[in-house]
Design an enzyme around this catalytic site. Structure first.
Site, PDB file in Angstrom:
ATOM      1  N   HIS C 121     -35.646   3.179 -11.543  1.00  0.00           N
ATOM      2  CA  HIS C 121     -36.376   1.911 -11.629  1.00  0.00           C
ATOM      3  C   HIS C 121     -35.432   0.738 -11.896  1.00  0.00           C
ATOM      4  O   HIS C 121     -34.290   0.922 -12.315  1.00  0.00           O
ATOM      5  CB  HIS C 121     -37.419   1.977 -12.746  1.00  0.00           C
ATOM      6  N   LYS C 125     -37.530  -2.259 -16.997  1.00  0.00           N
ATOM      7  CA  LYS C 125     -38.558  -1.302 -17.432  1.00  0.00           C
ATOM      8  C   LYS C 125     -38.271  -0.897 -18.881  1.00  0.00           C
ATOM      9  O   LYS C 125     -37.144  -0.578 -19.229  1.00  0.00           O
ATOM     10  CB  LYS C 125     -38.526  -0.086 -16.519  1.00  0.00           C
TER      11      LYS C 125
END
Lengths: 235, 235, 235, 235
Positions: C121, C125
């Site tokens: 990601h 995050k």
């Protein structure tokens, strides 16, 4: 590895196999076979004797045996002083793909805010991460420091232990162990809007042979001690 | 692209945005804003006038507009002769990841019997393969020729038309078009027992901005014509 | 997400947008617009009121808001008892690709001695591993248990902390955080001599819209409470 | 393959190897060894005799030999009518990973506007695309037709011959041939904002053995003709 080397030398038109020495056999007869180059994939406890023997008998040496620290390398260099025509190549890795991967990761690292490494191996491997992944992470970390990069951005505040991998000198390294795999490594580098991924897949020990043969062919032109095959590759 | 450049310049602490010129507006006022560098992402039919204007007014120029052939580059170089302090950078690609990919492919190609390229793009793209893939294939082909490599091994005798991709200078190039994708390229290189894969994923035009800003920052130190940003990257 | 839904509904020929309700606005007028289906991507603190209002006014409800536990689902189901013609779909994920990935991982897991998960990601995050990766790992673990599989083989004895990832119910999960990435997940399954890799790449919230529209179209035929869109997909 | 089967049976605790029959040897003695199941990886010109022999002697048969068309399958089914207790499994592929890949591609295809296939093999392969890739493409095409999907979007107007791959029933299939590779296949499916990729890597014929052993274990419970091992896998 010895068997692979024998096959590779036999398959090469410009090289001739004059002797094989197995564990427990004497190196002594080598001197009479006219061997110009010895390839040594043995064990840390016997390799130094082998190298000394070759240098004494004016035989070049290509060494893939592990266990060389600074002290051992210094000893070999010292032995070679007395024999200015003899060459010894000692390399931790003869895999050209793996060496290129490390080199490219090192060159590219300064252009990307983020670098992480994922290495994937068969489940019988005892160390995690692999030695190659740790070396690659250190080279990347060094390149990042030299370029003055801050740490890779990471907003993680809520994490399960281990999720973000091992921290090797500031570079996250993840080790996957999976039935069916052989030896694989990915270096992932990211900047806003793009990523660059370098991946090396090693399926077979045959992959080390081009590097070994290159060293065998080049060694006569490179007297003295050469560590690693990078310089032979012209990198 | 203009909007992206404005955002990137505004976000950079060491750079100041003094003017924006949209399509249909005059460059004329630029000379009064104290602009030191102009970034030109316009169209082939107006870019030459823009460059000439900048050179005349001692403004450096970073150009991402397409459509430069040898003749155009020669014209710009000639204009610059009269202004030894002015720099013009003209680059077909400011994406650092894409440039690194091409460079690494070129460096690695000679070590691998096989190289193929797979490029993957959104389905609205009209050309196949992409310009970047064709350029990469040509660089790989040139490196292979220079190293004296034979053609990539391929025993195919029974093939559906197109299955083995487009032949660009002896390098097979495959173009995937898929809903959801943006712009991606893989260079696959193989030798017995191992493969090396270089992959670039471009998700957003933001990825061109680090290259544009680098050129803006470096141009004052590089008078004359610079084609491509490779030299600015120290590659 | 609301904006994306509006765009998606407007682009669909068989659907008509009759009202938009922003944060702070009243749902009240909805009843007069003739709305047949409400799509709710709001917040945990208001979603229950919204659902109750819709049920009372005989409007079907497609809900992507988070924060539903067993108690909330039971409440909604109870409300629906009084209105047998009304449907409510509540789904933690409308991304068809992600749902397929989880389903396939679950189906395949019992055939492979080894399964590991790598999720990748953007670096903003906050949680690691992602919720989807944890859910996937649990589904895989459950399938392995049901099939009586022993733990994944792993000979690691010499490891840096974190190298082998997070242990989620016996499944190793690795979380990569990299500038440039969006949201990606790989499930790697291995058996002697082969591996099967399932990868989902999510580039854009647009990817949730087909799942939302599917629910909007199907809901009239599915009165009562539906949790997740798996059954709507015919999986 | 025979050697692999022998190894696999020997390694299995619940199975016993009672005989091996090499090319040129007689099947005749098998009947006296008490063999309950024969595994046949031979050649199209002898396999039918082998199967007939086994059926006549009430021995179950697991067949991986190629070359079965409808006529041959019908013949075997007819022979089996007289022996209601005997089972024959004939499968073009015993690789569980490859079978799962095809199954998942088939299930997922209807949710994605775009599907393409990239298969990658060693350079000694004579056919392109691979038989598995062609079969997968056909299954995908069939699923797309059943769902009423239009052709994959593709704006290509300016293309080099072969760039967009082979057209198999409307699905683009690309075949990479690369030194170092073994046998690999990727199915790429895309929708706006997301892609789903299914990849199978086969490194070794050992990967077929779990499928073969499964068939050996299940066959006594499945009299009659079974084509493919999908039903044995419970898929």
């Amino acid at each position: 590895m010895g068997t692979e080397v024998v096959k590779a030398v036999n398959a090469a038109e410009d090289l001739e196999l004059v002797a094989m020495v197995d564990s427990g056999e004497w190196l002594f007869d080598l001197a009479n076979t006219g061997a110009q180059v010895v390839v040594d994939f043995t064990r840390p406890d016997v390799v130094m004797d082998n190298i000394r023997f070759c240098i004494d008998h004016n035989i070049h040496c290509v060494v893939g045996t592990t266990g060389f620290d600074e002290a051992r390398l210094a000893t070999v260099a010292e032995w070679l002083e007395a024999k200015p025509g003899v060459g010894v190549v000692i390399a931790p890795n003869f895999g050209i793909g793996a060496i290129l991967l490390m080199r490219f990761a090192q060159e590219a690292a300064r252009f990307f805010p983020s670098t992480e490494i994922v290495e994937l191996h068969h489940p019988n491997k005892v160390d995690a991460p692999s030695g190659t992944a740790v070396r690659t992470a250190r080279l990347v970390a060094e390149a990042r420091r030299a370029a003055g990069l801050p740490p890779s951005p990471d907003a993680t505040t809520d994490s399960l232990p281990g999720a973000r991998g091992a921290d090797v000198d500031g570079v996250a390294v993840h080790a996957v162990r999976l039935s069916g795999l052989v030896a694989h490594q990915e270096v992932l580098m990211g900047a806003p809007g793009e990523t660059l991924t370098l991946r090396h897949d090693s399926y077979d020990r045959a992959s080390f042979m081009p590097g070994v043969l290159l060293a065998v062919r080049e060694i006569a032109r490179r007297p003295g001690l050469t560590v690693g095959i990078e310089s032979l590759l012209g990198l």
